[in-house]
Design a protein around this motif. Structure first.
Motif, PDB file in Angstrom:
ATOM      1  N   ARG A 131      36.377  34.642  43.317  1.00 29.93           N
ATOM      2  CA  ARG A 131      36.124  35.859  44.083  1.00 29.93           C
ATOM      3  C   ARG A 131      37.430  36.540  44.490  1.00 29.93           C
ATOM      4  NH1 ARG A 131      30.979  36.848  46.327  1.00 29.93           N
ATOM      5  NH2 ARG A 131      32.028  38.189  47.852  1.00 29.93           N
ATOM      6  N   THR A 134      38.253  38.822  41.721  1.00 27.55           N
ATOM      7  CA  THR A 134      37.158  39.641  41.180  1.00 27.55           C
ATOM      8  C   THR A 134      36.521  40.446  42.306  1.00 27.55           C
ATOM      9  OG1 THR A 134      35.681  37.699  41.341  1.00 27.55           O
ATOM     10  CG2 THR A 134      36.722  38.121  39.200  1.00 27.55           C
ATOM     11  N   LEU A 135      35.457  39.931  42.892  1.00 19.95           N
ATOM     12  CA  LEU A 135      34.722  40.679  43.913  1.00 19.95           C
ATOM     13  C   LEU A 135      35.546  40.961  45.162  1.00 19.95           C
ATOM     14  CD1 LEU A 135      31.243  38.888  43.670  1.00 19.95           C
ATOM     15  CD2 LEU A 135      31.912  41.088  42.689  1.00 19.95           C
ATOM     16  N   ASP A 136      36.445  40.031  45.521  1.00 21.38           N
ATOM     17  CA  ASP A 136      37.247  40.199  46.735  1.00 21.38           C
ATOM     18  C   ASP A 136      38.711  40.519  46.422  1.00 21.38           C
ATOM     19  OD1 ASP A 136      34.984  39.594  48.209  1.00 21.38           O
ATOM     20  OD2 ASP A 136      35.459  37.454  48.336  1.00 21.38           O
TER      21      ASP A 136
END
Length: 219
Positions: A131, A134-136
């Motif tokens: 994460r 990617t997402l964070d």
């Protein structure tokens, strides 16, 4: 920072800021040492505190959580990317393709040897680390983009802030995408990035009237 309290520029910084930077570097260095010995899933905050020679409370006060600690470490990777590109620009004045290729080659090699990245890519799945990039990934992206924008505006590229931001943002996004999916031997990822991004740099340089590789820069 070359010595505590004094950055490379030679300008003084406040004691509290220097002390905090020293603390963070000591903790992150200790974390790196631990990651060369064991997988991230086996490293506790207590382990990091002991290795760094600080209390767990100090660790919590500075980083907040295990996620905060790993994010601080990941920001070092972002700084590493910027430093590789900056050094490559300095070593390849006027040659955008070579500068990007050399900079990215250095970063890919450095990332491949980093113990946190190695931990991410080996053993059991680590959603927390994944994460981070990617997402964070917003803090890493913003941090590296801001620093790299300054590099492109204050080097021979002589880009405007808007131009440098576009270039930096694209380069950082692409570079981060390679961390969970490292370049494969069959493809020269650094050369491909250089082929993709160098025309943008060359167009900026042409407009600014910068002469290539003699090292003389016209503003």
């Amino acid at each position: 920072m070359s010595v505590a309290g004094r950055p490379r520029t030679g300008a003084r910084i406040p004691y509290q800021e220097a002390a905090r930077e020293l603390l963070r570097n000591t903790v992150l260095d200790g974390m790196r040492e631990l990651l060369t010995e064991r997988d991230w899933s086996k490293v506790t905050l207590g382990d990091v505190a002991t290795r760094a020679g600080v209390s767990r409370q100090t660790l919590y006060n500075e980083f907040g959580s295990r996620a905060g600690l790993s994010q601080a470490y990941a920001l070092r990777l972002a700084d590493d990317l910027v430093d590789h590109v900056r050094e490559a620009l300095d070593a390849n004045v006027g040659d955008a393709r070579a500068a990007i290729r050399v900079g990215m080659t250095g970063f890919f090699l450095s990332a491949a040897g980093d113990p946190l990245v190695r931990s991410l890519l080996s053993g059991e799945m680590k959603p927390d680390l994944l994460r981070l990039i990617t997402l964070d990934a917003a803090p890493l992206l913003e941090h590296a983009t801001t620093r790299l924008t300054t590099v492109f505006t204050h080097s021979w590229v002589d880009a405007s802030v808007a131009e440098a931001d576009v270039l930096a943002h694209a380069l950082v996004r692409i570079a981060l995408s390679y961390i969970p999916n490292p370049p494969v031997p069959q493809r020269d990822a650094a050369a491909e990035m250089a082929a993709l991004l160098s025309p943008y740099v060359e167009a900026i340089v042409q407009v600014r009237g910068v002469r290539a590789p003699t090292g003389d820069v016209e503003h």
